[in-house]
Design a protein around this motif. Structure first.
Motif, mmCIF file in Angstrom:
data_model
loop_
_atom_site.group_PDB
_atom_site.id
_atom_site.type_symbol
_atom_site.label_atom_id
_atom_site.label_comp_id
_atom_site.label_asym_id
_atom_site.label_seq_id
_atom_site.Cartn_x
_atom_site.Cartn_y
_atom_site.Cartn_z
ATOM 1 N N ASP A 164 -1.483 -4.871 -8.060
ATOM 2 C CA ASP A 164 -1.786 -4.190 -9.324
ATOM 3 C C ASP A 164 -1.482 -2.721 -9.086
ATOM 4 N N SER A 196 3.297 -3.539 -12.558
ATOM 5 C CA SER A 196 4.525 -3.887 -11.823
ATOM 6 C C SER A 196 5.664 -2.905 -12.054
ATOM 7 N N VAL A 213 10.046 -3.643 -10.872
ATOM 8 C CA VAL A 213 10.793 -4.385 -11.888
ATOM 9 C C VAL A 213 12.026 -3.595 -12.305
ATOM 10 N N THR A 236 -0.836 -8.274 -15.336
ATOM 11 C CA THR A 236 -1.149 -8.663 -13.957
ATOM 12 C C THR A 236 -0.498 -9.991 -13.604
ATOM 13 N N VAL A 275 3.390 -9.958 -12.916
ATOM 14 C CA VAL A 275 3.883 -9.600 -11.578
ATOM 15 C C VAL A 275 4.477 -10.820 -10.899
ATOM 16 N N CYS A 283 8.729 -10.853 -11.891
ATOM 17 C CA CYS A 283 9.313 -9.996 -10.859
ATOM 18 C C CYS A 283 10.049 -10.812 -9.792
ATOM 19 N N TRP A 299 7.936 -8.029 -3.824
ATOM 20 C CA TRP A 299 6.481 -7.990 -3.688
ATOM 21 C C TRP A 299 6.036 -7.392 -2.361
ATOM 22 N N GLN A 328 -2.869 -13.545 -8.197
ATOM 23 C CA GLN A 328 -2.979 -12.711 -9.395
ATOM 24 C C GLN A 328 -4.054 -13.260 -10.333
#
Length: 591
Positions: free
Chosen positions: A213, A331, A335, A381, A384, A388, A393, A406
C-alpha cells in the motif's frame, strides 16, 4: 536543459548553481552518498569560480523533496475544508470549517505524543510500536522530515471523518473522535502496513508478508472511510433525510467544493510523490499516474452518472475524481499510465456503487466520504494484485498470493477501523452523547454549537420569525453593501407591499361588515312592516265578511264580493304562520 545552460554560461546559470550549491552543501544531515556532477535532474552543478564539479549530498535533496511534499499534503486540509463546507447547508458551514482546523491540531499533538511511537517505534510482534513517544526531533534531518511527513498523513486520515458526520455531531464528540483516530486507530493500522519504513525495513505483520500500500489507499483513506461509516451508523441520518423517500440534502456552495477538489488534487501530488521518501527517477511517473487516476475517475463517474440520471452531476464528478486518486494511491509507483487509468476508472465505479448502496441502506453520509475513501481504497488496494505486473511488486509472490495478502490487509483495516471504531463510538456515546439535539440540528450547528451565524442565516431566521408569528409589520435589518443586504432590501420592499395590501383589505372588510349590518337592519324593518300590513288586511277582510253576514240576516244582498279576498286571506294566513301571528297588543276583529 542543463547542457544548454552550461554551454551558454549565462549569469543566471551561475546564480542558480551557486544557490543550489549552498543549499546542498551537506549541512542538513549525514551523507547517504556523494553524487558528482548531478544535482537535480538536468541541472549539472558547476563551481562558478573554478569550474570544478560540486559534490552534492543526496540526502539533502531527499529531505528537500519530502519537506516540499509535506507542505503539499498539508494543503489537503484546506481542500477538505472547502469541499465539505460547500457540500453542507450554510447553517452548518462554520461548524465544518472549525472541525477541519481543530482535527489537524489534535492529530498533530496526538501523533507527536503517541501516534508516531505506536506506528514506527520498535515493534512488538509486528502489532504495535513501543518506543519513540513524544518525538524529540533530536535526530537526523531526514528522520525529522519523515516524522513531519507522517504527521500530516495522520491529519489527512483523521479529517475524512469530518465530512461524513457533518450537520449532526456535537463538536465535543468530534474532538474525542479525532483524538481516538489519530492516537490509536490510525497508528496501529499504519504499524501493520508501514512499520519499519523509517529505517528501511518491514516490521509490521502485514508488510512483512508482502502487503503493498504505497501511499495509503488502505492505511490512510480506508481507515478514515471505515471510521466514518461507524460514526454515521451510531449517529443515524440527518433529520428529514429518509423520512418518506430518499430525499437529497444539497450543499449551499458547489463552486467552493470544486475548488476543494482541486486543492486536494494538488496536495495529492505531494501525498503520492512524497511517499517515495526520496527524489528518485520514479517520481515523475508517480505524479503522472496520480494525475491520470484522478482524471479518469472523474470522467468515469461523469459519463456513468450522466447516462443513468440524464444529467451531469457535479457531486459525482468531484467524488469520482477523489475516488480515482484514492484508488491509484496504493500502486502509483509500480503501474504504467494505462494501468493507472484503469485503476482510476475502477475507483470512479467503486464510488458510484458505494453511493447507491449507502442510499439503499438509508445510511446518511453527508459528503460521500465512505464511498470515496473506503470503497475507493478497497478497490485500489486489491488492484495492486489485479492490475500490476508481478515483476514490479518486489515481494516474490504470485498474483494469487499477492491478492490474498491484499485481501488480508483490507480485512484487517475493516475489522479494526470499522469494528473497533464502532465499538469505541458506541461506548463513547453512552458517556458523551455524539448527536446534537433536534432543535440544534434545525437551527444549524453554527448557532447551536458555536453561537456563530452568517448574514444569510440571520436573514433566514428573521424571515422564519415572520412566517411563524404572522407579523410582517417590522422590516428585516439591511446591510446595503452585501449581496445578502440586497436580498434583505428586496424582501423589505415585498413586506411594504404586503402590509399596504393587508391594510387595504382590512378597511374593505370593515366597510363590508358595516354594509352587512345596515342591510340586516333594513331587512328586519321591512319584515316588521310586512307583518303589520298583513295583519291590517286580514282584519279588513274579516270586517267585510261580518257586514255581509249582517246584510243576509236583514234580508239584504251581500255588499262585498269576497272571492278574491278569501284567496288572498288563505295565502297571507300561510305567510303569517311563517312570520308569526299578530302581537298581543294589536286589535282583533269582533265576533
Amino acid at each position: 536543459m542543463g547542457s544548454r545552460l552550461q554551454r551558454r554560461g549565462t549569469p543566471a546559470r551561475k546564480v542558480v548553481q551557486s544557490a543550489f550549491g549552498s543549499i546542498f552543501s551537506g549541512s542538513l544531515g549525514p551523507a547517504s552518498g556523494r553524487l558528482k556532477g548531478h544535482g537535480l535532474p538536468g541541472w549539472p552543478l558547476v563551481d562558478p569560480e573554478g569550474g570544478s564539479t560540486l559534490q552534492i549530498d543526496a540526502s539533502a535533496i531527499d529531505v528537500l523533496w519530502v519537506l516540499t511534499c509535506t507542505i503539499l499534503v498539508f494543503v489537503m486540509q484546506a481542500g477538505f475544508c472547502c469541499l465539505e463546507c460547500g457540500l453542507v447547508r450554510a447553517k452548518n458551514s462554520i461548524n465544518v470549517a472549525i472541525k477541519n482546523l481543530i482535527d489537524f491540531c489534535i492529530a498533530a499533538g496526538a501523533f507527536w505524543a503517541v501516534g508516531y511511537a505506536l506506528m514506527f517505534g520498535q515493534t512488538s510482534g509486528g502489532w504495535v510500536g513501543t518506543t519513540g513517544f513524544f518525538f524529540s526531533g533530536q535526530t537526523t534531518a531526514w528522520l525529522t522530515a519523515f516524522f513531519f511527513f507522517q504527521l500530516v498523513f495522520c491529519g489527512t486520515s483523521t479529517t475524512i471523518v469530518s465530512g461524513a458526520v457533518a450537520e449532526r455531531m456535537r463538536f465535543s464528540a468530534y474532538v474525542a473522535v479525532s483524538l481516538i483516530v489519530s492516537a490509536l486507530i490510525y497508528p496501529l493500522i499504519g504499524h501493520w502496513a508501514w512499520g519499519g519504513a523509517d529505517i528501511g525495513s518491514r516490521t509490521g505483520w502485514l508488510n512483512s508478508r508482502g502487503f503493498i500500500d504505497f501511499a495509503g489507499s488502505t492505511v490512510v483513506h480506508s481507515t478514515g472511510g471505515w471510521v466514518s461509516l461507524a460514526s454515521v451508523l451510531v449517529l443515524g441520518p440527518r433529520t428529514g433525510r429518509f423520512d418518506d423517500q430518499t430525499k437529497p440534502i444539497h450543499g449551499h456552495n458547489l463552486p467552493m467544493s470544486t475548488l476543494g477538489v482541486l486543492l486536494l488534487w494538488l496536495g495529492w501530488f505531494g501525498f503520492n510523490g512524497g511517499s517515495e521518501l526520496r527524489f528518485s527517477d520514479r517520481v515523475p511517473g508517480i505524479l503522472v499516474n496520480t494525475c491520470l487516476g484522478g482524471a479518469v475517475g472523474a470522467n468515469t463517474a461523469l459519463f456513468i452518472s450522466w447516462a443513468w440520471e440524464r444529467r451531469p452531476s457535479v457531486e459525482h464528478v468531484m467524488n469520482g475524481a477523489l475516488a480515482g486518486l484514492v484508488a491509484v494511491t496504493a500502486s502509483c509507483h509500480i503501474v504504467t499510465p494505462l494501468q493507472a487509468s484503469i485503476i482510476g476508472a475502477g475507483g470512479g465505479v467503486a464510488y458510484l456503487l458505494g453511493d447507491v448502496l449507502l442510499r439503499r441502506l438509508r445510511i446518511d453520509d453527508a459528503v460521500g466520504a465512505v464511498p470515496v475513501h473506503a470503497f475507493g481504497g478497497v478497490w485500489g488496494t486489491l488492484a495492486v494484485a489485479l492490475c500490476c505486473d508481478p515483476a514490479q511488486w518486489g515481494t516474490g509472490l504470485t498474483r494469487w498470493e499477492q491478492l490474498l495478502i491484499q485481501v488480508q490487509g483490507v480485512g484487517a483495516c475493516f475489522a479494526w477501523a470499522f469494528g473497533g471504531g464502532f465499538l469505541i463510538l458506541q461506548l463513547l456515546n453512552q458517556v458523551l452523547p455524539l448527536r446534537v439535539s433536534i432543535h440544534g440540528e434545525r437551527v444549524g450547528l453554527n448557532i447551536a454549537e458555536h453561537g456563530s451565524s452568517t448574514e444569510l442565516i440571520d436573514l433566514l431566521a428573521e424571515m422564519e420569525l415572520h412566517r411563524q408569528t404572522g407579523d410582517f409589520s417590522q422590516p428585516v435589518p439591511v446591510d446595503p453593501h452585501t449581496e445578502v443586504g440586497s436580498i434583505a432590501a428586496q424582501y423589505n420592499r415585498v413586506l411594504r407591499e404586503v402590509n399596504l395590501t393587508t391594510k387595504k383589505l382590512s378597511h374593505a372588510v370593515i366597510d363590508a361588515e358595516q354594509s352587512r349590518d345596515k342591510l340586516q337592519q333594513t331587512i328586519q324593518e321591512l319584515e316588521e312592516f310586512n307583518r303589520l300590513a298583513v295583519g291590517r288586511e286580514l282584519r279588513m277582510v274579516e270586517l267585510k265578511r261580518q257586514i255581509n253576514d249582517l246584510s243576509r240576516e236583514l234580508g239584504l244582498p251581500p255588499r262585498y264580493d269576497l272571492t278574491f279576498e278569501q284567496a288572498e286571506k288563505q295565502s297571507r294566513s300561510n305567510d303569517a304562520s311563517v312570520h308569526g301571528s299578530p302581537s298581543e297588543g294589536e286589535p282583533r276583529p269582533c265576533g
